[in-house]
Each structure stands twice: as structure tokens, then as C-alpha cells.
Design an enzyme around this catalytic site. Sequence first.
Site, mmCIF file in Angstrom:
data_model
loop_
_atom_site.group_PDB
_atom_site.id
_atom_site.type_symbol
_atom_site.label_atom_id
_atom_site.label_comp_id
_atom_site.label_asym_id
_atom_site.label_seq_id
_atom_site.Cartn_x
_atom_site.Cartn_y
_atom_site.Cartn_z
ATOM 1 N N LYS A 76 0.860 -1.188 0.000
ATOM 2 C CA LYS A 76 0.000 0.000 0.000
ATOM 3 C C LYS A 76 0.894 1.236 0.000
ATOM 4 C CE LYS A 76 -4.368 0.704 2.420
ATOM 5 N NZ LYS A 76 -4.970 0.633 3.754
ATOM 6 N N VAL A 77 0.669 2.107 -0.979
ATOM 7 C CA VAL A 77 1.460 3.345 -1.048
ATOM 8 C C VAL A 77 0.502 4.528 -1.085
ATOM 9 C CG1 VAL A 77 3.376 2.223 -2.291
ATOM 10 C CG2 VAL A 77 1.577 3.373 -3.592
#
Length: 217
Positions: free
Chosen positions: A83-84
Site C-alpha cells: 500500500k502506497v
Amino acid sequence: MKFFADTAEIAEIRDLAATGLLDGVTTNPSLIHKSGRDFLEVVKEIAGVVEGPVSAEVVALDHQGMMREAEVLRKIADNIAIKVPLTEDGLKTCKALTSDGTMVNVTLCFSAAQALLAAKAGATFISPFVGRHDDVGFDGMALIADIRLIYDNYDYATQILVASVRHPMHVVEAAKIGADVMTAPPKIIHQLFKHPLTDSGIKSFLADWEKTGQKIG
Ligand code: E4P
């Protein structure tokens, strides 16, 4: 529509997985803090319970730092989605990771323009936060509809993952629009099963069955 649980509580995840309706899990730094568990340990445990994608979020803000953290996280299991955040460095990281075959969930999306950029960066999932969008006076579901329209216009493969879900109607509206996935706290997923007419129907059927004096089997 796929159902993900938005939690890092392993007991809740096991409970939902037992229904056969759970397709994945999303976590974030606040949920890890709430669990009181070691990040890498709890993510590994979750990835062993759920076959589908398990999102684990980087905390570095620069591309190199995100890549270093992603390297650690993606080694945990094959079903980890990195997750960014939706920033320039986040999307640069997304491009690099997805080009390498790693699933990426781009989080903290609050506009259709941001969602378009994430699709161009090859994101596996885009996470628009409907509840937080509603909180500040915008229409979270209108954002989902806009993203659906844009992605369909260009056949982008990025899956719309409706996040920050606060009540069952968010889930229903997301499904009506054609979102690919929704992630919700377990409490909300359990609420989806409930209807007062189901409860009163069971009660009256059982009362009448009792009067027949019969047994099944
Ligand atoms: C999504 O992946 C996030 O973890 C989450 O949905 C945030 O929801 P909140 O606004 O209830 O914190």
C-alpha cells in the site's frame, strides 16, 4: 464485488474467513497500532489465514525509502499487496513495483484526477476513502461513480477498492456503481446480514413449527 476486511484483528479475520465470503484484508498504520501487535508478525499471520490480497502499508515518504520497505513487506507472503500513498513518490513506487509483478494498493485517494494517475501508474487497486470524503462535505459515492466512468472509458484494469466504509448503504451504493472491491470494518460486514424482518420471520416460523410437534430427522 469482492469483500475485504479493514482490520488487523486476527480473531475477527478468522471469524469472517469462516463465512467463505472474505476475499482479502486491508491494514493501515492506525489499524496496526490498534491491534497492539508487531507489524510484520501480524501481517504474516493474516496472509496465512486469507488467500486473497492482504494490504500492508509503507510509511516512508520518499521513493527509495518506500522501495526499501516494500522489499521487506513483499517477502512476507505471495498475497501481499503493497500500500502506497497517492503522492508523486507513491506513484513512482507503484509503477516500479507493479512492473515487477507486485500487487499495489494506492491509498488515500480523494479525487478522480488522482485515481486517473494511479491507473496510469499501473495500480492493482485504487482506494478512494468515501467516509472521510463525506466527512468534509463532499459526496464520496459521486467520486466512485466518476472513477468507474473514467476507468471504463479507457479499459483500465485497476480495481476500484471502496475504502473508509462507514455503513451498509456505502456497500450497496458501491455495488450499484460497479466498484470491484469494498473494504469495511468487520462490524459493518456483520451488519450486512441483518434485517429485522428476517429475525421476526424466523421467530414466527419457529413458533408455528413448535405447534406441529414434529422433528426433522
Ligand atoms: C483503507 O484501506 C483504509 O484502511 C480504511 O478504509 C480507512 O478507513 P477510515 O476512514 O475508517 O479510517
